[in-house]
Design a protein around this motif. Structure first.
Motif, mmCIF file in Angstrom:
data_model
loop_
_atom_site.group_PDB
_atom_site.id
_atom_site.type_symbol
_atom_site.label_atom_id
_atom_site.label_comp_id
_atom_site.label_asym_id
_atom_site.label_seq_id
_atom_site.Cartn_x
_atom_site.Cartn_y
_atom_site.Cartn_z
ATOM 1 N N UNK A 150 25.221 75.099 -2.922
ATOM 2 C CA UNK A 150 23.979 75.095 -2.158
ATOM 3 C C UNK A 150 23.523 76.527 -1.877
ATOM 4 N N UNK A 151 22.211 76.792 -1.934
ATOM 5 C CA UNK A 151 21.713 78.108 -1.521
ATOM 6 C C UNK A 151 21.938 78.297 -0.023
ATOM 7 N N UNK A 152 22.017 79.546 0.444
ATOM 8 C CA UNK A 152 22.359 79.816 1.854
ATOM 9 C C UNK A 152 21.511 79.051 2.862
ATOM 10 N N UNK A 153 20.217 78.880 2.584
ATOM 11 C CA UNK A 153 19.350 78.235 3.571
ATOM 12 C C UNK A 153 19.579 76.723 3.665
ATOM 13 N N UNK A 154 20.370 76.150 2.763
ATOM 14 C CA UNK A 154 20.636 74.709 2.786
ATOM 15 C C UNK A 154 22.093 74.380 3.144
ATOM 16 N N UNK A 155 22.891 75.400 3.380
ATOM 17 C CA UNK A 155 24.320 75.146 3.611
ATOM 18 C C UNK A 155 24.578 74.454 4.945
ATOM 19 N N UNK A 156 23.735 74.720 5.934
ATOM 20 C CA UNK A 156 23.942 74.061 7.227
ATOM 21 C C UNK A 156 23.676 72.561 7.103
ATOM 22 N N UNK A 157 22.695 72.184 6.268
ATOM 23 C CA UNK A 157 22.447 70.761 6.022
ATOM 24 C C UNK A 157 23.677 70.109 5.419
ATOM 25 N N UNK A 158 24.308 70.790 4.449
ATOM 26 C CA UNK A 158 25.538 70.269 3.852
ATOM 27 C C UNK A 158 26.649 70.200 4.888
ATOM 28 N N UNK A 159 26.706 71.185 5.798
ATOM 29 C CA UNK A 159 27.721 71.181 6.852
ATOM 30 C C UNK A 159 27.535 69.996 7.798
ATOM 31 N N UNK A 160 26.282 69.662 8.087
ATOM 32 C CA UNK A 160 26.007 68.506 8.952
ATOM 33 C C UNK A 160 26.539 67.233 8.299
ATOM 34 N N UNK A 161 26.280 67.076 7.002
ATOM 35 C CA UNK A 161 26.756 65.886 6.284
ATOM 36 C C UNK A 161 28.277 65.817 6.336
ATOM 37 N N UNK A 162 28.948 66.942 6.059
ATOM 38 C CA UNK A 162 30.415 66.955 6.097
ATOM 39 C C UNK A 162 30.930 66.723 7.508
ATOM 40 N N UNK A 163 30.238 67.293 8.508
ATOM 41 C CA UNK A 163 30.655 67.094 9.885
ATOM 42 C C UNK A 163 30.617 65.625 10.279
ATOM 43 N N UNK A 164 29.580 64.924 9.836
ATOM 44 C CA UNK A 164 29.482 63.491 10.119
ATOM 45 C C UNK A 164 30.636 62.731 9.479
ATOM 46 N N UNK A 165 30.982 63.114 8.240
ATOM 47 C CA UNK A 165 32.064 62.431 7.531
ATOM 48 C C UNK A 165 33.395 62.679 8.238
ATOM 49 N N UNK A 166 33.674 63.943 8.549
ATOM 50 C CA UNK A 166 34.957 64.316 9.139
ATOM 51 C C UNK A 166 35.149 63.678 10.508
ATOM 52 N N UNK A 167 34.067 63.523 11.267
ATOM 53 C CA UNK A 167 34.186 62.956 12.612
ATOM 54 C C UNK A 167 34.090 61.437 12.628
ATOM 55 N N UNK A 168 33.228 60.876 11.775
ATOM 56 C CA UNK A 168 33.037 59.426 11.799
ATOM 57 C C UNK A 168 34.189 58.666 11.149
ATOM 58 N N UNK A 169 34.731 59.210 10.062
ATOM 59 C CA UNK A 169 35.765 58.481 9.314
ATOM 60 C C UNK A 169 36.969 58.113 10.182
ATOM 61 N N UNK A 170 37.584 59.074 10.893
ATOM 62 C CA UNK A 170 38.723 58.663 11.733
ATOM 63 C C UNK A 170 38.319 57.810 12.923
ATOM 64 N N UNK A 171 37.052 57.903 13.358
ATOM 65 C CA UNK A 171 36.594 57.113 14.502
ATOM 66 C C UNK A 171 36.400 55.645 14.137
ATOM 67 N N UNK A 172 35.781 55.406 12.970
ATOM 68 C CA UNK A 172 35.509 54.016 12.576
ATOM 69 C C UNK A 172 36.662 53.393 11.808
ATOM 70 N N UNK A 173 37.640 54.210 11.392
ATOM 71 C CA UNK A 173 38.749 53.700 10.586
ATOM 72 C C UNK A 173 39.469 52.512 11.193
ATOM 73 N N UNK A 174 40.008 52.642 12.429
ATOM 74 C CA UNK A 174 40.721 51.502 13.022
ATOM 75 C C UNK A 174 39.840 50.265 13.189
ATOM 76 N N UNK A 175 38.564 50.465 13.556
ATOM 77 C CA UNK A 175 37.657 49.331 13.747
ATOM 78 C C UNK A 175 37.425 48.596 12.429
ATOM 79 N N UNK A 176 37.082 49.351 11.385
ATOM 80 C CA UNK A 176 36.856 48.746 10.078
ATOM 81 C C UNK A 176 38.112 48.058 9.572
ATOM 82 N N UNK A 177 39.259 48.715 9.758
ATOM 83 C CA UNK A 177 40.518 48.131 9.308
ATOM 84 C C UNK A 177 40.839 46.831 10.017
ATOM 85 N N UNK A 178 40.612 46.803 11.330
ATOM 86 C CA UNK A 178 40.875 45.577 12.093
ATOM 87 C C UNK A 178 40.024 44.414 11.634
ATOM 88 N N UNK A 179 38.724 44.665 11.387
ATOM 89 C CA UNK A 179 37.830 43.592 10.942
ATOM 90 C C UNK A 179 38.153 43.131 9.520
#
Length: 537
Positions: A150-179
């Motif tokens: 990504x060019x420098x001006x778009x890297x924060x957008x990519x960071x937001x996407x990764x941040x959502x993945x890194x934080x949401x995955x362990x949060x929803x993991x037990x819930x999804x697994x239980x269902x």
């Protein structure tokens, strides 16, 4: 021969092909489709750490495991994974990002199927270990692509996407697994990776060619360095995962593995700093922002995984919530993170990232501190504010930390550095969980002993309560009302001690976040940061 075997960070021509792309050079369709496929795979790999958490009893029954063995379903995944995460930077430079990712994803899918087909605990532990090791490369490679493709001006957008993945995955993991377990069976916790993985393989194979490998790096591969790195990281991870359950150094195995980890760590650092073709480029730590960022990444990992650990533990042990009830309560945390992501990205883009990083840690710390006075009656609504404040803070801090950590590194160091950053997050999370588990255990015992010594049967209040309990038991037709009353009274004290211990653990996590908020200001502004010494070879 010597020049060919040098790492990419030492070769004079290495930085040129890795130069940051400009917006005019980028094929946005290819980039977003390829990066999007990799992000889905990253989500899948992180999700698999926690997806089994709510379904361990069903898995235990399915494979005939003992209570001691069942915890290894998670531990076996995490220990080998920490070896692949830093190694992935070297393999990405050797083979190219696309080839490494495809190999990693294919192996992950195969091991997921074999894990789902497991008929014994031994087979499951082996396949989970291979799943964690092979799939571990999918996590840091996405991070590296975000800061090189990504060019420098778009890297924060990519960071937001990764941040959502890194934080949401362990949060929803037990819930999804239980269902999934309730609707189908526990085996679908692993089979679900197959259709998702095939989509990821297609997307990365079709659009994921972001760079080329450098076959010359295979000359003089550091096998000794790989062995000592594996010994160091696996020993350390085992100690952190199992130490709290085994009373730490009271257990001979934990003590000796700690010694092995210390010696292995010293040998690993010496080898990486002296060998001509190191597996991990530790010279990135000469960059002040990177060093501060790695520390903050470890703290954000502790806050993320620590908060995700404490709340389900409290709801299960004190409130006796089911897996689905825990998941419903935890949804506030995931929702707040999801909604904060775009706002956090804009905030980091418009200001000095050190400021939102500091604010994020303060918010996360305040969210944790709000629960220092937790009581046995706390449920969804009482924890809603705690989760919202913590979720917003963790998301802001994580996105700002990613920007501070990587913004001043030269492009040819990014791949190796991404592995170190992800290793810091996982290690910080493991340390946080170990400290919290130990704190809960020790503080519960201290509070119980303290209350027991004060509320003896000789005190008026305790005697009155015991008499009332005994009378109630007699009304219920219990054969030994006095014994049942003593047992109920002991259970009441145990519950109160546990609640107070959880309050202390929430406070401990809050203090760590507040300290991190102060340390985060030690980073340099990205525009003023000098190039790291390792850039001038």
């Amino acid at each position: 021969m010597t020049d060919a075997a040098l790492p990419a960070s030492s070769a004079p021509a290495a930085p040129a092909p890795a130069a940051a792309p400009t917006a005019a050079q980028v094929d946005w369709t290819k980039l977003f489709l390829g990066f999007g496929a990799m992000v889905i795979g990253q989500f899948m790999a992180i999700l698999d750490i926690q997806i089994v958490a709510a379904s361990l009893p069903q898995i235990q029954a399915g494979v005939g495991a003992s209570t001691d063995q069942i915890s290894w379903i998670q531990t076996a995944y995490l220990i080998p994974e920490v070896v692949m995460i830093p190694l992935s930077g070297y393999l990405s430079r050797l083979w190219g990002t696309q080839r490494l990712y495809l190999i990693s994803c294919t192996g992950f899918i195969v091991m997921s199927v074999l894990t789902g087909l497991s008929s014994s605990i031994d087979m499951m532990i082996l396949t989970r270990a291979l799943q964690g090791f092979i799939g571990g490369a999918m996590i840091p490679t996405v991070f590296a692509v975000a800061f090189t493709a990504f060019p420098p001006e778009r890297r924060i957008t990519a960071s937001v996407i990764m941040g959502l993945i890194v934080t949401l995955a362990p949060t929803v993991g037990p819930t999804l697994g239980g269902h999934l377990t309730e609707a189908l069976s526990w085996r679908w916790l692993f089979f679900i990776n197959v259709p998702t993985g095939l989509v990821v393989l297609f997307g990365v194979a079709r659009w994921g060619e972001f760079d080329k490998g450098d076959p010359s790096l295979s000359k003089g591969f550091d096998w000794f360095g790989l062995v000592v790195m594996a010994i160091f990281l696996m020993s350390m991870q085992y100690v952190l995962e199992e130490g709290a359950k085994d009373d730490w150094f009271d257990d001979t195995g934990i003590l000796w593995l700690t010694v092995v980890a210390a010696i292995g760590g010293a040998l690993f650092i010496w080898r990486q700093l002296t060998y001509r073709n190191p597996i991990v480029e530790l010279r990135a730590f000469a960059n002040r922002n990177f060093s501060v960022g790695v520390m903050m990444t470890a703290v954000s990992g502790a806050s993320l995984f620590g908060g995700t650990f404490l709340l389900p533990q409290f709801l299960g042990r004190v409130r006796h919530y089911s897996a689905s009830e825990v998941g419903t309560t935890m949804i506030v945390s995931g929702l707040s993170m999801f909604l904060t992501g775009p706002i956090a990205g804009r905030l980091v883009r418009k200001t000095d990232p050190r400021i939102p990083m500091c604010i994020g840690f303060i918010l996360a710390g305040w969210g944790m501190y709000m629960a220092h006075g937790v009581t046995k009656d706390w449920g969804f609504w009482e924890f809603a504010g705690v989760q919202a404040c913590r979720g917003v803070g963790v998301m802001i801090a994580m996105i700002a930390t990613q920007q501070v950590t990587m913004s001043t590194l030269p492009p040819h160091m990014v791949k190796n550095a991404s592995g170190l950053v992800n290793l810091a997050r996982n290690t910080g999370g493991a340390i946080g969980l170990a400290l919290l588990a130990t704190s809960i255990s020790q503080q519960t015992a201290l509070y119980y002993d303290d209350m027991s010594s004060k509320l003896t049967t000789g005190s008026a209040g305790a005697a009155s309560m015991m008499a009332g309990l005994a009378a109630r038991m007699a009304q219920l037709g219990v054969s030994d009302p006095d014994g049942a009353a003593r047992k109920a009274f002991s259970g009441f004290l145990q519950q109160q001690a546990t609640v107070m211990a959880f309050g202390d653990s929430f406070t401990l996590l809050a203090i760590g976040c507040f300290v991190a908020a102060g340390v985060s200001l030690l980073a340099r502004p990205a525009a003023n940061a000098p190039p790291p010494p390792s850039d001038a070879h």
